[in-house]
Design a protein around this motif. Structure first.
Motif, PDB file in Angstrom:
ATOM      1  N   ARG A 149      -8.419  -3.157   2.958  1.00 22.36           N
ATOM      2  CA  ARG A 149      -7.271  -3.088   2.045  1.00 22.36           C
ATOM      3  C   ARG A 149      -6.211  -2.098   2.490  1.00 22.36           C
ATOM      4  O   ARG A 149      -5.221  -1.900   1.797  1.00 22.36           O
ATOM      5  CB  ARG A 149      -7.746  -2.716   0.627  1.00 22.36           C
ATOM      6  CG  ARG A 149      -8.600  -3.776  -0.051  1.00 22.36           C
ATOM      7  CD  ARG A 149      -7.809  -5.041  -0.327  1.00 22.36           C
ATOM      8  NE  ARG A 149      -8.620  -6.038  -1.008  1.00 22.36           N
ATOM      9  CZ  ARG A 149      -9.381  -6.934  -0.395  1.00 22.36           C
ATOM     10  NH1 ARG A 149      -9.438  -6.946   0.935  1.00 22.36           N
ATOM     11  NH2 ARG A 149     -10.092  -7.821  -1.082  1.00 22.36           N
ATOM     12  N   GLY A 150      -6.420  -1.435   3.623  1.00 18.17           N
ATOM     13  CA  GLY A 150      -5.390  -0.512   4.092  1.00 18.17           C
ATOM     14  C   GLY A 150      -5.941   0.738   4.751  1.00 18.17           C
ATOM     15  O   GLY A 150      -7.086   0.766   5.200  1.00 18.17           O
ATOM     16  N   VAL A 151      -5.104   1.776   4.766  1.00 17.40           N
ATOM     17  CA  VAL A 151      -5.432   3.024   5.457  1.00 17.40           C
ATOM     18  C   VAL A 151      -5.174   4.198   4.518  1.00 17.40           C
ATOM     19  O   VAL A 151      -4.165   4.221   3.801  1.00 17.40           O
ATOM     20  CB  VAL A 151      -4.587   3.195   6.741  1.00 17.40           C
ATOM     21  CG1 VAL A 151      -4.976   4.484   7.477  1.00 17.40           C
ATOM     22  CG2 VAL A 151      -4.760   1.990   7.661  1.00 17.40           C
ATOM     23  N   LYS A 152      -6.087   5.170   4.534  1.00 16.01           N
ATOM     24  CA  LYS A 152      -5.933   6.350   3.681  1.00 16.01           C
ATOM     25  C   LYS A 152      -5.698   7.599   4.523  1.00 16.01           C
ATOM     26  O   LYS A 152      -5.992   7.635   5.713  1.00 16.01           O
ATOM     27  CB  LYS A 152      -7.177   6.542   2.816  1.00 16.01           C
ATOM     28  CG  LYS A 152      -8.476   6.713   3.611  1.00 16.01           C
ATOM     29  CD  LYS A 152      -9.675   6.781   2.684  1.00 16.01           C
ATOM     30  CE  LYS A 152     -11.004   6.841   3.471  1.00 16.01           C
ATOM     31  NZ  LYS A 152     -12.180   6.865   2.573  1.00 16.01           N
ATOM     32  N   PHE A 153      -5.173   8.623   3.865  1.00 19.36           N
ATOM     33  CA  PHE A 153      -4.942   9.941   4.451  1.00 19.36           C
ATOM     34  C   PHE A 153      -4.034   9.893   5.686  1.00 19.36           C
ATOM     35  O   PHE A 153      -4.339  10.468   6.726  1.00 19.36           O
ATOM     36  CB  PHE A 153      -6.281  10.613   4.801  1.00 19.36           C
ATOM     37  CG  PHE A 153      -7.177  10.815   3.614  1.00 19.36           C
ATOM     38  CD1 PHE A 153      -6.655  11.098   2.365  1.00 19.36           C
ATOM     39  CD2 PHE A 153      -8.552  10.695   3.744  1.00 19.36           C
ATOM     40  CE1 PHE A 153      -7.470  11.274   1.259  1.00 19.36           C
ATOM     41  CE2 PHE A 153      -9.388  10.874   2.647  1.00 19.36           C
ATOM     42  CZ  PHE A 153      -8.849  11.159   1.402  1.00 19.36           C
ATOM     43  N   ILE A 154      -2.920   9.199   5.528  1.00 21.21           N
ATOM     44  CA  ILE A 154      -1.918   9.163   6.603  1.00 21.21           C
ATOM     45  C   ILE A 154      -1.078  10.431   6.528  1.00 21.21           C
ATOM     46  O   ILE A 154      -0.495  10.728   5.479  1.00 21.21           O
ATOM     47  CB  ILE A 154      -1.011   7.924   6.456  1.00 21.21           C
ATOM     48  CG1 ILE A 154      -1.864   6.648   6.465  1.00 21.21           C
ATOM     49  CG2 ILE A 154       0.021   7.877   7.568  1.00 21.21           C
ATOM     50  CD1 ILE A 154      -1.059   5.390   6.138  1.00 21.21           C
ATOM     51  N   PRO A 155      -0.985  11.204   7.614  1.00 22.75           N
ATOM     52  CA  PRO A 155      -0.197  12.448   7.578  1.00 22.75           C
ATOM     53  C   PRO A 155       1.288  12.160   7.376  1.00 22.75           C
ATOM     54  O   PRO A 155       1.769  11.063   7.667  1.00 22.75           O
ATOM     55  CB  PRO A 155      -0.445  13.066   8.962  1.00 22.75           C
ATOM     56  CG  PRO A 155      -1.673  12.397   9.485  1.00 22.75           C
ATOM     57  CD  PRO A 155      -1.654  11.002   8.905  1.00 22.75           C
ATOM     58  N   GLN A 156       1.995  13.145   6.889  1.00 23.35           N
ATOM     59  CA  GLN A 156       3.438  13.009   6.726  1.00 23.35           C
ATOM     60  C   GLN A 156       4.094  12.799   8.084  1.00 23.35           C
ATOM     61  O   GLN A 156       3.636  13.297   9.101  1.00 23.35           O
ATOM     62  CB  GLN A 156       4.022  14.269   6.076  1.00 23.35           C
ATOM     63  CG  GLN A 156       3.544  14.518   4.662  1.00 23.35           C
ATOM     64  CD  GLN A 156       4.220  15.730   4.042  1.00 23.35           C
ATOM     65  OE1 GLN A 156       5.437  15.835   4.045  1.00 23.35           O
ATOM     66  NE2 GLN A 156       3.435  16.637   3.496  1.00 23.35           N
ATOM     67  N   GLY A 157       5.192  12.029   8.079  1.00 25.16           N
ATOM     68  CA  GLY A 157       5.941  11.815   9.313  1.00 25.16           C
ATOM     69  C   GLY A 157       6.002  10.349   9.698  1.00 25.16           C
ATOM     70  O   GLY A 157       5.556   9.468   8.952  1.00 25.16           O
ATOM     71  N   PRO A 158       6.559  10.046  10.876  1.00 28.51           N
ATOM     72  CA  PRO A 158       6.704   8.652  11.315  1.00 28.51           C
ATOM     73  C   PRO A 158       5.395   8.102  11.867  1.00 28.51           C
ATOM     74  O   PRO A 158       4.710   8.758  12.654  1.00 28.51           O
ATOM     75  CB  PRO A 158       7.764   8.752  12.418  1.00 28.51           C
ATOM     76  CG  PRO A 158       7.583  10.132  12.982  1.00 28.51           C
ATOM     77  CD  PRO A 158       7.159  10.998  11.833  1.00 28.51           C
ATOM     78  N   HIS A 159       5.052   6.884  11.464  1.00 25.74           N
ATOM     79  CA  HIS A 159       3.845   6.220  11.965  1.00 25.74           C
ATOM     80  C   HIS A 159       4.137   4.740  12.158  1.00 25.74           C
ATOM     81  O   HIS A 159       4.830   4.124  11.351  1.00 25.74           O
ATOM     82  CB  HIS A 159       2.671   6.407  11.003  1.00 25.74           C
ATOM     83  CG  HIS A 159       2.257   7.836  10.842  1.00 25.74           C
ATOM     84  ND1 HIS A 159       1.513   8.518  11.776  1.00 25.74           N
ATOM     85  CD2 HIS A 159       2.537   8.732   9.859  1.00 25.74           C
ATOM     86  CE1 HIS A 159       1.324   9.765  11.374  1.00 25.74           C
ATOM     87  NE2 HIS A 159       1.949   9.924  10.209  1.00 25.74           N
ATOM     88  N   PHE A 160       3.584   4.188  13.243  1.00 27.20           N
ATOM     89  CA  PHE A 160       3.829   2.787  13.573  1.00 27.20           C
ATOM     90  C   PHE A 160       2.631   1.944  13.159  1.00 27.20           C
ATOM     91  O   PHE A 160       1.504   2.205  13.558  1.00 27.20           O
ATOM     92  CB  PHE A 160       4.083   2.621  15.072  1.00 27.20           C
ATOM     93  CG  PHE A 160       4.730   1.309  15.426  1.00 27.20           C
ATOM     94  CD1 PHE A 160       6.093   1.228  15.631  1.00 27.20           C
ATOM     95  CD2 PHE A 160       3.976   0.147  15.535  1.00 27.20           C
ATOM     96  CE1 PHE A 160       6.702   0.026  15.941  1.00 27.20           C
ATOM     97  CE2 PHE A 160       4.566  -1.062  15.840  1.00 27.20           C
ATOM     98  CZ  PHE A 160       5.934  -1.128  16.047  1.00 27.20           C
ATOM     99  N   VAL A 161       2.879   0.920  12.356  1.00 30.03           N
ATOM    100  CA  VAL A 161       1.851  -0.011  11.899  1.00 30.03           C
ATOM    101  C   VAL A 161       2.121  -1.370  12.532  1.00 30.03           C
ATOM    102  O   VAL A 161       3.261  -1.846  12.524  1.00 30.03           O
ATOM    103  CB  VAL A 161       1.855  -0.142  10.358  1.00 30.03           C
ATOM    104  CG1 VAL A 161       0.868  -1.220   9.906  1.00 30.03           C
ATOM    105  CG2 VAL A 161       1.538   1.199   9.712  1.00 30.03           C
ATOM    106  N   TYR A 162       1.097  -1.999  13.098  1.00 33.01           N
ATOM    107  CA  TYR A 162       1.301  -3.294  13.721  1.00 33.01           C
ATOM    108  C   TYR A 162       0.123  -4.212  13.431  1.00 33.01           C
ATOM    109  O   TYR A 162      -0.961  -3.778  13.008  1.00 33.01           O
ATOM    110  CB  TYR A 162       1.485  -3.154  15.241  1.00 33.01           C
ATOM    111  CG  TYR A 162       0.264  -2.661  15.974  1.00 33.01           C
ATOM    112  CD1 TYR A 162      -0.728  -3.552  16.399  1.00 33.01           C
ATOM    113  CD2 TYR A 162       0.094  -1.316  16.243  1.00 33.01           C
ATOM    114  CE1 TYR A 162      -1.850  -3.113  17.063  1.00 33.01           C
ATOM    115  CE2 TYR A 162      -1.033  -0.858  16.913  1.00 33.01           C
ATOM    116  CZ  TYR A 162      -1.994  -1.764  17.332  1.00 33.01           C
ATOM    117  OH  TYR A 162      -3.111  -1.319  17.976  1.00 33.01           O
ATOM    118  N   SER A 163       0.318  -5.497  13.675  1.00 31.59           N
ATOM    119  CA  SER A 163      -0.747  -6.481  13.489  1.00 31.59           C
ATOM    120  C   SER A 163      -0.544  -7.627  14.464  1.00 31.59           C
ATOM    121  O   SER A 163       0.557  -7.833  14.991  1.00 31.59           O
ATOM    122  CB  SER A 163      -0.759  -7.007  12.048  1.00 31.59           C
ATOM    123  OG  SER A 163       0.470  -7.647  11.755  1.00 31.59           O
TER     124      SER A 163
END
Length: 358
Positions: free
Chosen positions: A32-46
């Motif tokens: 269902r997703g991802v937890k505890f992502i740190p603040q800032g830019p992050h790239f999500v892909y599929s």
């Protein structure tokens, strides 16, 4: 908890490749997703996969600047086989309910991979929320290549009408162009990169062509007048490199390569923009060890190596010796690049003596 963010995804098929930054997994029906992502830019892909586990679509994704405590909701677009913004129901109400019941979702959420967080922060240290908005495509979805509009009947190649097809001979690039479709990029799918100045064009004088090939300072001056601040170019340098790493975008790698070549080949620009170049060194220091393996080999045909060698030489000439030496050591330790006799003239650049007496 408030310093971390959560990404919730819905409707993603089993065995889809999913990634965030350096973490890549094949998801199951419970994901269902991802937890505890740190603040800032992050790239999500599929990327979708076929029944044999092979990618059936190229990667697509998005760069998002996460704020502390944020909940971002995405849904699967079955037609395009990619993640998109949530379109169903009241999104804000859904976010509030997710926040209230986040503990119930915990076992369905993958943990963000903190093992490589230091490397990721080094590669994205200058990317701000404004940079993400400014450089992302208008459609907000980043694909590994730009998309083109279908060729209309009017733009279909026909060649010279008087020439029978069986007798056609392509004698020049102009002739060749007549047999190629006129492709037009779909602007909404294209990252908003800066238009880089060309070293020369049909209006350039011979003197301008020669000088721009020796020193790119005029081109750098022109570029800096067209962007808001020079630091925007460093944000762009990090942005397009991340798009290449995570989305395998050859277009973004090519753009990164062009910026690198432009900045490395100017002795005068190093003197003129000293503070900028100190920041530039720190950016490429972290990027170069991540370049494709085919660019790692140290030889006379590796143009990235040659550009970096020119940069190191220009730094030393302008008295920026210590940063140059630190960069040399870092590249020796990480990718075994060594640089000798930086201040000696390349034999290919020396004037050639032609004997006209014989």
């Amino acid at each position: 908890m408030d310093s971390f963010s959560f990404l919730i995804v819905t409707g993603t098929p089993d065995n889809t490749e999913f990634g965030i930054d350096f973490l890549a997994i094949n998801i199951t029906e419970q994901f269902r997703g991802v937890k505890f992502i740190p603040q800032g830019p992050h790239f999500v892909y599929s990327s979708s996969k076929d029944h044999f586990g092979n990618p059936s679509t190229s990667r697509s994704g998005f760069l998002h600047y996460y704020k502390g405590g944020e909940i971002l909701v995405k849904e699967w677009n079955a037609k395009n086989e990619e993640l998109q913004d949530r379109t169903r129901g009241d999104v804000e109400l859904e976010k509030q309910r997710i926040k209230e019941n986040i503990k119930d979702l915990d076992r369905f959420l993958a943990m963000y991979e903190f093992e490589n967080i230091g490397k990721w922060k080094s590669l994205t240290s200058l990317i701000t929320e404004d940079a993400v908005q400014r450089l992302s495509p208008p459609c907000k979805i980043i694909r590994n290549s730009v998309e083109f509009k279908s060729c209309t009947d009017e733009n279909r190649p026909r060649g010279k009408p008087e020439a029978p097809i069986r007798n056609v001979r392509i004698r020049s690039t102009d002739d060749e162009a007549m047999y190629l479709p006129k492709m037009e990029v779909i602007a909404e799918t294209q990252p908003q990169y800066s238009k880089l100045p060309e070293r020369y064009n049909q209006f350039s004088s011979p003197a301008e062509k020669t000088f721009n090939n020796i020193d790119t300072v005029n081109l750098i001056d022109k570029l800096f007048t067209e962007i808001t601040t020079p630091s925007n170019l460093l944000e762009e340098l990090q942005f397009c490199f991340i798009v290449y790493l995570c989305c395998l975008s050859i277009d973004s790698l090519a753009h990164w390569r062009q910026i690198l070549s432009l900045l490395c080949n100017s002795e005068q620009a190093v003197e003129k923009y000293r503070t900028f170049y100190l920041q530039f060194i720190n950016v490429i220091k972290h990027q170069l060890p991540e370049i494709p393996i085919e660019f790692i080999e140290q030889n006379s045909t590796n143009t990235i190596y040659l550009d970096i060698k020119n940069l190191l030489r220009n730094l030393i000439i302008n008295g920026i010796t210590e940063p140059s030496e630190l960069l040399q050591k870092h590249l020796d330790d990480t990718i075994s690049w060594t640089f000798e006799d930086l201040l000696e003239e390349d034999p290919e650049d020396l004037p050639q003596i032609v004997d006209l007496s014989s």
